[in-house]
Design an enzyme around this catalytic site. Structure first.
Site, PDB file in Angstrom:
ATOM      1  N   LYS A   1      -1.313   2.677  -4.936  1.00 37.40           N
ATOM      2  CA  LYS A   1      -1.319   2.539  -6.354  1.00 37.40           C
ATOM      3  C   LYS A   1      -2.541   1.631  -6.721  1.00 37.40           C
ATOM      4  CE  LYS A   1       1.479   5.228  -8.024  1.00 37.40           C
ATOM      5  NZ  LYS A   1       0.571   6.457  -7.721  1.00 37.40           N
TER       6      LYS A   1
ATOM      7  N   PRO B   1       0.678  -1.201   0.085  1.00 32.60           N
ATOM      8  CA  PRO B   1       0.026  -0.229  -0.115  1.00 32.60           C
ATOM      9  C   PRO B   1       0.690   1.243  -0.040  1.00 32.60           C
ATOM     10  CG  PRO B   1      -0.045  -1.026   2.262  1.00 32.60           C
ATOM     11  CD  PRO B   1       0.691  -2.064   1.324  1.00 32.60           C
TER      12      PRO B   1
HETATM   13  C1  PHB Z   1      -4.863   5.738   3.295  1.00 30.64           C
HETATM   14  O1  PHB Z   1      -5.397   4.590   3.608  1.00 30.64           O
HETATM   15  O2  PHB Z   1      -5.267   7.043   3.312  1.00 30.64           O
HETATM   16  C2  PHB Z   1      -3.635   5.768   2.611  1.00 30.64           C
HETATM   17  C3  PHB Z   1      -3.053   4.512   2.382  1.00 30.64           C
HETATM   18  C4  PHB Z   1      -1.813   4.251   1.620  1.00 30.64           C
HETATM   19  C5  PHB Z   1      -1.098   5.393   1.157  1.00 30.64           C
HETATM   20  C6  PHB Z   1      -1.573   6.506   1.368  1.00 30.64           C
HETATM   21  C7  PHB Z   1      -2.831   6.592   1.968  1.00 30.64           C
HETATM   22  O3  PHB Z   1       0.005   5.185   0.692  1.00 30.64           O
END
Ligand code: PHB
Ligand code: APR
Length: 391
Positions: free
Chosen positions: A297, A293
């Site tokens: 992406k 995560p």
């Molecule tokens: C989010 O869940 O807000 C989130 C997850 C991964 C990221 C950025 C935001 O890289």
């Protein structure tokens, strides 16, 4: 039952595909094994690339996103108690991202589909895809206790990492490229205004931390934790203490605490299935590829896949040429691998592996300092974060 495009899965990939096909006058049926409430509540990332925002608007699904989403023009990197802001529009010639949760994207697309679109069946579990190599592929599924068959011209597997569509591709035609990471993310939702107005990605000797948000009054925060961690083993106060330590800066910034309303652990994996097409079966989104995560992406890649499929099918209907449909896998995979590379880079830049050596720690800090001091290195990050072009 019979349709032109049988879509398995009502995550962002399946829902957006149904919408794009509806707009192009092509009929489809979406089969989703879970119920509507489940799909609308599942917590996922919340960063939409510029290209994703443009696609949702053009599909007539951007109204609430434009009212409630938060445009972000940068992120902050933290390391060694220093902070460095990456200014996206300045580095990319005007691109930015939108903070708008995936759950909200799904709610908007479900409402549109049920109001105006082709059938979307909840509680309809696909059991198998048959005849992918024939002119008439079929999806066997169970709905309301009965088994049924959906006959299609094309089947698109948008059924996520655990779905059934991928299994219909014979092993001798498949190649899997995979990497698992020895850590996961403990994610919380908290009723407290975000302590910073942009996302903060922090590298710390104790592990990675991320400050994100869902709205001006709801924060989303993450901590790197060992693989296999049980979310319940972390008390709320321990989570806040640890976030405070990892996000700390030398200039006295402080983290606001609030009531934690949800807590869960996400594993970290990179996974690509090649090819993304077998006969008349196409894979899209998490069914074909997973990214860790870091960099958010997943949803954006799913959007790229279904846009590519919808455009290729429209091209076939308009010109009689299957050239673009035949190039589907290749076209998608070029972009997929750029996102895999970017997510891998972001992950290894910011996380601390359990067996990291002092040498690797120093190299990691040097990589971060390079981004903070070289416009070329910073531009590379900004271009990757705001997204790679669709074509
Ligand atoms: C989010 O869940 O807000 C989130 C997850 C991964 C990221 C950025 C935001 O890289
Ligand atoms: N029959 C019907 N539906 C199924 C089946 C099945 N056999 N198996 C899975 N599904 C459904 C799931 O319940 C889920 O709603 O397919 C959907 C897949 O949705 P996602 O997992 O959200 O995948 P995708 O639409 O590709 O979206 C990618 O989701 O995992 C995140 O980070 C990822 O943001 C990215 C996005």
């Amino acid at each position: 039952m019979r349709t032109t495009v049988g879509i398995i899965g009502a995550g962002p990939a399946g829902l957006l595909l149904a919408r794009l096909l509806h707009n192009a006058g092509i009929d489809s049926v979406v089969l989703e094994s879970r119920d509507r409430a489940y799909v609308e509540q599942r917590q996922r990332a919340g960063i939409l690339e510029q290209g994703t925002v443009d696609v949702l608007r053009a599909a007539g699904a951007g109204g609430r996103m434009d009212r409630e989403g938060l445009r972000h023009d940068g992120i902050e990197l933290r390391f060694a108690r220093e902070r460095h802001r990456v200014d996206f529009p300045a580095l990319t010639g005007g691109s930015s991202v939108m903070v708008y949760a995936q759950t909200e994207v799904c709610k908007d697309l479900i409402a549109l589909q049920l109001e105006e679109g082709s059938p979307l069946l909840f509680g309809a579990e696909a059991l198998a895809v048959e005849g992918a190599e024939s002119e008439r592929p079929r999806v066997r599924f169970r709905h309301e206790g009965r088994e049924d068959v959906l006959e299609c011209d094309y089947v698109v597997g948008c059924d996520g990492f655990w779905g059934v569509a991928r299994r219909a591709i014979p092993a001798e035609h498949s190649r899997v490229f995979e990497r698992t990471y020895p850590f996961g993310w403990l994610g919380i939702l908290a009723d407290v205004p975000p302590s910073h107005d942009e996302l903060v990605y922090a590298r710390h000797d104790r592990g990675f931390a991320l400050l994100s948000m869902r709205s001006p009054v709801v924060s989303r925060l993450y901590l790197q934790v060992p693989e296999g961690t049980d979310a319940g083993s972390w008390a709320d106060e321990e989570i806040w203490d640890e976030l405070g330590r990892r996000l700390e800066t030398a200039d006295g910034w402080s983290l606001e605490r609030g009531t934690i309303t949800s807590k869960s652990v996400t594993p970290m994996r990179s996974h690509v299935h090649e090819p993304m097409r077998h006969g008349r079966l196409f894979l899209a989104g998490d069914a074909a590829h997973i990214v860790p995560p870091t960099g958010a992406k997943g949803l954006n890649l799913a959007v790229g896949d279904v846009v590519t499929f919808a455009r290729a099918l429209v091209h076939l209907e308009e010109t009689g040429s299957a050239e673009r449909l035949d190039a589907y896998s290749e076209t998608c995979l070029r972009r997929v691998w750029q996102a895999e590379r970017f997510s891998y880079d972001m992950t290894t830049l910011l996380h601390r592996a359990p067996d990291a050596t002092p040498f690797e720690d120093r190299v990691q800090l040097a990589r971060l300092r390079r981004i903070a001091t070289s416009r070329a290195a910073e531009t590379d990050l900004a271009e990757g974060y705001t997204g790679f072009p669709l074509d």
